[in-house]
Design an enzyme around this catalytic site. Structure first.
Site, PDB file in Angstrom:
ATOM      1  N   GLY A  46       0.827  -1.196   0.000  1.00 35.09           N
ATOM      2  CA  GLY A  46       0.000   0.000   0.000  1.00 35.09           C
ATOM      3  C   GLY A  46       0.861   1.246   0.000  1.00 35.09           C
ATOM      4  CD  GLN A  51       3.333   5.886   2.524  1.00 37.33           C
ATOM      5  OE1 GLN A  51       2.375   5.359   1.995  1.00 37.33           O
ATOM      6  NE2 GLN A  51       4.258   5.193   3.151  1.00 37.33           N
ATOM      7  CB  CYS A  94       4.823   2.209   7.368  1.00 34.40           C
ATOM      8  SG  CYS A  94       4.416   3.708   6.473  1.00 34.40           S
ATOM      9  CG  LEU A  95       6.517   0.904   1.425  1.00 31.65           C
ATOM     10  CD1 LEU A  95       6.008   1.158   0.018  1.00 31.65           C
ATOM     11  CD2 LEU A  95       7.631  -0.129   1.408  1.00 31.65           C
ATOM     12  CG  HIS A 136      -1.046   1.530   7.217  1.00 27.63           C
ATOM     13  ND1 HIS A 136      -0.124   1.037   8.116  1.00 27.63           N
ATOM     14  CD2 HIS A 136      -0.326   2.309   6.348  1.00 27.63           C
ATOM     15  CE1 HIS A 136       1.081   1.502   7.813  1.00 27.63           C
ATOM     16  NE2 HIS A 136       0.992   2.270   6.743  1.00 27.63           N
ATOM     17  CD  GLU A 137      -1.369   2.649   2.596  1.00 27.60           C
ATOM     18  OE1 GLU A 137      -0.891   3.780   2.441  1.00 27.60           O
ATOM     19  OE2 GLU A 137      -0.672   1.664   2.911  1.00 27.60           O
ATOM     20  CG  HIS A 140       0.169   6.871   5.201  1.00 24.92           C
ATOM     21  ND1 HIS A 140       1.308   7.352   5.813  1.00 24.92           N
ATOM     22  CD2 HIS A 140       0.370   5.537   5.038  1.00 24.92           C
ATOM     23  CE1 HIS A 140       2.150   6.342   6.003  1.00 24.92           C
ATOM     24  NE2 HIS A 140       1.606   5.232   5.557  1.00 24.92           N
TER      25      HIS A 140
HETATM   26 NI    NI Z   1       2.387   3.268   5.518  1.00 26.51          NI
END
Ligand code: NI
Length: 170
Positions: A46, A51, A94-95, A136-137, A140
């Site tokens: 995701g 991000q 998370c990236l 989660h997204e 963000h």
């Molecule tokens: Ni994330």
């Protein structure tokens, strides 16, 4: 292929609230494609536009497990309209927070309303990993990271590590 740079915590942009998209135009479609390329290359399941430094409510997700068979979901202006009262702990990563994972409690199912890559309004009934990923997204898009759900002590510990990792990169 267009791989974008993924911002890493701590970065003040990650804490900003993303703005709703007015229209799914060519620019948004290009952003989605670049985000998918970036997510697959990472690799991740995701990615939210913030991000990659774009403060727009655009999210891409792909939780398909089969190799060589991508099943991307692109969500514009995603909004959770229902959430299960049943909370489940699942491991998240998370990236933007590399090499760190933690068990986070979230609703095990949710219904999300969004606009797809063709500009159509959609309703997605998600459960399990997909429900976790969507929550989660969307977090963000609101400037929230999963480490915000941890205790103050755990959060400051991981933040220190992230700051150190950033310094070593320079
Ligand atoms: Ni994330």
């Amino acid at each position: 292929m267009n791989i974008l740079e993924i911002l890493k915590e701590p970065d003040p942009i990650l804490r900003k609230k993303s703005a709703p998209v007015k229209q799914v135009d060519r620019e948004i479609k290009k952003l989605m494609n670049n985000m998918l390329d970036t997510m697959y290359a990472a690799p991740g399941i995701g990615l939210a536009a913030v991000q990659v430094g774009i403060l727009k409510r655009v999210v891409v997700i792909d939780i398909s497990k089969e190799a060589n068979k991508n099943e991307p979901i692109c969500l514009v202006n995603p909004e959770i309209i229902w959430k299960s009262d049943i909370l489940e702990k699942k491991q998240e990563g998370c990236l933007s927070i590399p090499d760190y994972f933690a068990d986070i409690k979230r609703s095990n199912a949710c219904h999300v309303q969004y606009i797809d890559e063709h500009g159509k309004e959609k309703l997605l009934k998600a459960e399990g990993l997909l429900a976790t990923c969507i929550q989660h997204e969307i977090d963000h898009c609101n400037g929230i990271l999963f480490i915000d759900y941890l205790s103050k002590l755990k959060k400051s510990f991981i933040l220190k590590k992230l700051v150190k990792a950033k310094k070593n990169q320079k």
